[in-house]
Design a protein around this motif. Structure first.
Motif, PDB file in Angstrom:
ATOM      1  N   LEU A 235       0.809  -1.221   0.000  1.00 52.75           N
ATOM      2  CA  LEU A 235       0.000   0.000   0.000  1.00 52.75           C
ATOM      3  C   LEU A 235       0.839   1.266   0.000  1.00 52.75           C
TER       4      LEU A 235
ATOM      5  N   ARG B 161      -0.863   6.653   5.496  1.00 52.62           N
ATOM      6  CA  ARG B 161      -2.009   5.960   6.069  1.00 52.62           C
ATOM      7  C   ARG B 161      -3.016   5.524   5.007  1.00 52.62           C
ATOM      8  N   THR B 162      -3.558   4.328   5.193  1.00 50.64           N
ATOM      9  CA  THR B 162      -4.634   3.797   4.365  1.00 50.64           C
ATOM     10  C   THR B 162      -5.759   3.349   5.283  1.00 50.64           C
TER      11      THR B 162
ATOM     12  N   ILE C 138      -9.042   0.979   5.585  1.00 51.26           N
ATOM     13  CA  ILE C 138      -9.757  -0.161   5.004  1.00 51.26           C
ATOM     14  C   ILE C 138     -10.940  -0.459   5.913  1.00 51.26           C
TER      15      ILE C 138
ATOM     16  N   VAL D 285      -4.885  10.726   4.827  1.00 51.83           N
ATOM     17  CA  VAL D 285      -5.179   9.378   4.327  1.00 51.83           C
ATOM     18  C   VAL D 285      -4.878   9.317   2.828  1.00 51.83           C
ATOM     19  N   GLY D 286      -4.014   8.382   2.445  1.00 51.31           N
ATOM     20  CA  GLY D 286      -3.646   8.260   1.041  1.00 51.31           C
ATOM     21  C   GLY D 286      -4.665   7.507   0.210  1.00 51.31           C
ATOM     22  N   ALA D 287      -5.385   6.561   0.838  1.00 52.70           N
ATOM     23  CA  ALA D 287      -6.365   5.761   0.098  1.00 52.70           C
ATOM     24  C   ALA D 287      -7.393   5.205   1.064  1.00 52.70           C
ATOM     25  N   VAL D 288      -8.620   5.021   0.561  1.00 53.78           N
ATOM     26  CA  VAL D 288      -9.704   4.387   1.301  1.00 53.78           C
ATOM     27  C   VAL D 288     -10.180   3.195   0.483  1.00 53.78           C
ATOM     28  N   TYR D 289     -10.382   2.059   1.138  1.00 55.75           N
ATOM     29  CA  TYR D 289     -10.903   0.878   0.465  1.00 55.75           C
ATOM     30  C   TYR D 289     -12.065   0.307   1.269  1.00 55.75           C
TER      31      TYR D 289
ATOM     32  N   ARG E 155      -0.644   1.918   8.425  1.00 54.91           N
ATOM     33  CA  ARG E 155       0.408   2.906   8.186  1.00 54.91           C
ATOM     34  C   ARG E 155       1.741   2.206   7.985  1.00 54.91           C
TER      35      ARG E 155
END
Length: 316
Positions: free
Chosen positions: A170, A174-175, A177, A222-226, A283
């Motif tokens: 990732l 921070r991501t 999920i 936050v770099g990405a949300v899934y 992270r």
């Protein structure tokens, strides 16, 4: 004190402090070497701005409160101007709520009209965008206590945008999920007894909350949300398109992540196994925080955002 120390003590990022400076809310002094210098008054101002932001009062509208502190008052809302700012903010919220309620009524009407043409067998459409009253509240059984500090396993999942996403790859930062059991579709019944299962109902409302606060999460680092569930990718893709989600979802029909991390699952009518609702903040390849249990799901993204703001990443 220096800007990094101020940011750490106030629980914000250094970028936020610089933003407050550009607005003229914080005016640091200068040391002989040219570096900015901050004192306890600046710290109190930044903390006040952060706390007011949690109520919905933007940084630009905090001037009356900061001026009240500068006048020597113990509390920032001891002044008449601060109380007026409260009233203005409440009036603005009332206006927004009224507008949103009117829009929602229009959308529900159009949903019922469109769905009645597409799904003629269901006369009354279930509204999956709101939560019914009286839902049972899930209790913390400790099933996620072991997760913080664990390394994310090297597992690849198919995303609704066609990509293959490796959880171990990732990247830095921070991501978020968020795991959910299943989302309902208009015209498709939920499992029998679904509303009686604590924490089961509300996947669409949770997705909408992450959608509505997606930009805020990005601004919080936050770099990405899934979204993540055991439903097939095509099912997830329909939901992502219908709800206009700005992020992708990952499909784990074989529960590989659940087995790798010993995640909580449950069974329901027609489903031998479903993911329990749980959110991971990852992270640098490690689970930094786990939200579990989650209730109510329709405001969960805001809960995540509040945690991020209270626990900012290391200062620049």
């Amino acid at each position: 004190m220096r800007i990094g120390e101020l940011a750490q003590k106030a629980g914000v990022s250094t970028k936020a402090v610089r933003y407050y400076e550009r607005l003229g809310l914080v005016r640091p002094g200068r040391a002989t070497n040219g570096y900015r210098e901050y004192d306890d008054g600046h710290l109190r101002a930044v903390v006040e701005i952060r706390e007011l932001a949690a109520t919905g009062i933007t940084a630009r509208k905090t001037v009356p409160f900061l001026e009240c502190l500068e006048l020597g008052h113990e509390h920032s809302d001891d002044c008449v101007s601060s109380l007026a700012a409260y009233r203005d903010s409440i009036a603005e919220i009332d206006r927004i709520v009224g507008t949103l309620q009117a829009r929602r009524a229009q959308l529900v009407a159009r949903l019922d009209e469109g769905a009645s043409r597409t799904f003629p067998k269901e006369k009354t459409m279930t509204d999956y965008t709101t939560l019914p009253a009286g839902l049972p509240v899930p209790e913390d059984d400790g099933a996620a206590d072991h997760l913080p500090g664990m390394t994310v396993p090297q597992l690849t999942f198919t995303a609704t945008d066609g990509r293959s996403v490796d959880l171990a790859g990732l990247g830095s930062g921070r991501t978020v999920i968020y795991l959910y059991p299943l989302t309902g579709r208009p015209g498709v019944d939920l499992p029998d007894g679904w509303d009686a299962i604590p924490g089961a109902r509300g996947c669409s409302t949770e997705a909408c909350d992450f959608r509505d606060h997606y930009d805020d999460l990005a601004a919080a680092g936050v770099g990405a949300v899934y979204g993540f569930s055991s439903q097939p990718t095509d099912y997830q893709a329909e939901v992502a398109e219908r709800l206009r989600l700005p992020f992708t979802m990952l499909s784990d029909e074989e529960f590989r992540l659940a087995d790798a991390l010993t995640l909580p699952t449950f069974a329901a009518e027609g489903h031998d196994r479903l993911y329990a609702r749980l959110t991971l903040v990852v992270r640098d390849g490690v689970i930094e925080h786990a939200f579990y249990p989650i209730f109510p799901p329709n405001t969960h993204a805001q809960q995540v955002l509040a945690w991020l703001e209270a626990n900012p990443a290391t200062a620049d």
